[in-house]
Design an enzyme around this catalytic site. Structure first.
Site, short mmCIF file in Angstrom:
data_model
loop_
_atom_site.label_atom_id
_atom_site.label_comp_id
_atom_site.label_asym_id
_atom_site.label_seq_id
_atom_site.Cartn_x
_atom_site.Cartn_y
_atom_site.Cartn_z
N CYS A 1 -61.82 -15.40 47.73
CA CYS A 1 -60.96 -15.35 48.92
C CYS A 1 -59.83 -14.36 48.74
CB CYS A 1 -60.40 -16.74 49.22
SG CYS A 1 -59.42 -17.45 47.87
N CYS B 1 -51.44 -17.79 63.12
CA CYS B 1 -52.18 -16.57 63.48
C CYS B 1 -51.20 -15.40 63.58
CB CYS B 1 -52.89 -16.73 64.82
SG CYS B 1 -54.20 -17.97 64.82
#
Length: 412
Positions: free
Chosen positions: A369, A70
């Site tokens: 994507c 992240c």
């Protein structure tokens, strides 16, 4: 040390600041931050935050800043959703496309049904987790805010399972997927073949861990239960370690847009699914029309074939192995279809899209994507006479710079 202001986020999620008139990329920065930096060429790290951006928040996860999984947890959700939408708007504008881009559909925390871990053996045992950003160091992630809790809870058992198979000379890649009947685990460990002794130990450890299936370097160890995935309620057993949309709810949003477009046609008879995988779109589409599905992955094609044999009430589905980069379907092949869906990898599908643009297919649903390659391929379709409808961004990869999207093109 001079203070600088972070002006924006680059497309990979790094902050951008001007230092001596040159842009530098700053980890963990928020637009509007006033900071002091330690620079190393075009990269920089924050030494001190003098004025925090209004977009900055306290990351919810204890591993933020260490784990490379992240990179955007320091930013509030609304900012991230808008920024991801802007990445699509900017990519399309770069190709001269003024698009109607909807608000980003965001996925909840802890919703990733599939995770790919790195694992190593060290002096104290096995460490399994995610790499630090731009580093080979593995960070363990107990309590991870991204992956499904069922996967997080199994990490200690996975470390125990891996203990007999890892060496200190290499790193394993461990794919873990939640299924209807337990976890599906696929391990790739270079240089460690699956001999009889290792097979016996892995089988015992996998059964103890309650896994559905375990494979090692592509070889089956054991399958205790069928690792079933549901595509809109239709059961399929994917190949071990095979591609799936990372979040089930995100897949449902993408499929919903595809099915909405298909249902808008009057009595569609024949459709085509390009880069079909193991049937996330093809199987639900077969409730309405015959489907021809194409993918280069033989395992995915075999899984789709098996699913079709086990399901009832569907129109015929014919799946074929084909490299659509080297052998795209040509306009004469495509003329029999009322509808096409295309969901290529990040590189997009330039060769296949060129043929679609020259075809007579009335409606094309495009899933992507990568905003950059999507915009390139959208330009090709538009130049070929298609009109693009609303683009829907989907934040499938929470707190990462990646964004999924779907749009429908209609022959003008």
């Amino acid at each position: 040390m001079d203070k600088v202001t972070i002006t924006e986020l680059a497309h990979k999620g790094d902050g951008v600041a001007l230092v001596d008139g040159q842009p530098v990329f700053v980890d963990g920065a928020a637009p509007g931050d006033v900071v002091s930096l330690n620079t190393d060429g075009a990269r920089a790290k924050i030494v001190a935050v003098h004025e925090a951006s209004s977009h900055r928040v306290t990351p919810p996860c204890n591993h933020a800043g260490h784990c490379g999984g992240c990179t955007l947890q320091h930013l509030n959700d609304r900012f991230v959703a808008d920024w991801k939408r802007d990445q699509i708007v900017t990519a399309l504008a770069h190709r001269g496309i003024d698009a109607d881009v909807a608000s980003t559909v965001c996925m909840p925390p802890r919703s990733r049904r599939r995770a790919v871990f790195a694992a190593r053996r060290n002096s104290s045992g096995v460490v399994l987790g995610f790499h630090e950003k731009s580093s080979g160091h593995i960070v363990e992630v107990p309590g991870c805010w991204v992956i499904d809790p069922a996967i997080t809870a199994a990490i200690p058992q996975l470390e125990t399972l891996l203990a007999d198979g890892l060496t200190r000379r290499g790193e394993a890649r461990v794919s873990v997927t939640t299924t209807q009947n337990g976890l599906d685990v696929a391990v790739e460990m270079p240089g460690k073949p699956l001999d009889g002794k290792l097979l016996s130990r892995l089988s015992a450890a996998g059964q103890s861990a309650g896994l559905a299936r375990l494979t090692w370097n592509g070889e089956p160890v054991a399958q205790w239960l069928d690792p079933v995935i549901l595509f809109d309620g239709l059961a399929c057993t994917p190949p071990a370690g095979g591609f799936l949309q990372a979040v089930e709810a995100a897949e449902a949003v993408l499929r919903g847009k595809v099915m909405e477009a298909l249902k808008g046609l009057k009595r569609p008879k024949r459709t085509v699914d390009l880069f079909s995988g193991c049937g996330a779109f093809a199987l639900p589409m077969a409730r309405l029309a015959k489907v021809d599905a194409f993918d280069s992955d033989g395992g995915a094609v075999a899984s789709l074939d098996q699913a079709v044999r086990n399901l009832q009430g569907l129109k015929p589905v014919v799946s074929s192995r084909r490299d659509l980069f080297r052998r795209p379907l040509l306009p004469q092949d495509l003329k029999v279809y009322d509808f096409a869906v295309i969901d290529p990898p990040r590189a997009g599908a330039a060769a296949q899209v060129e043929q679609l643009a020259a075809s007579s297919v009335p409606v094309i649903a495009s899933v992507s994507c990568n905003p950059g390659t999507f915009a390139r391929d959208a330009r090709t379709l538009i130049d070929g006479g298609y009109e693009m409808g609303e683009v829907t961004p989907v934040d499938q990869f929470r707190w990462s710079p990646h964004v999924e999207l779907v749009a429908v093109f209609k022959r003008a």
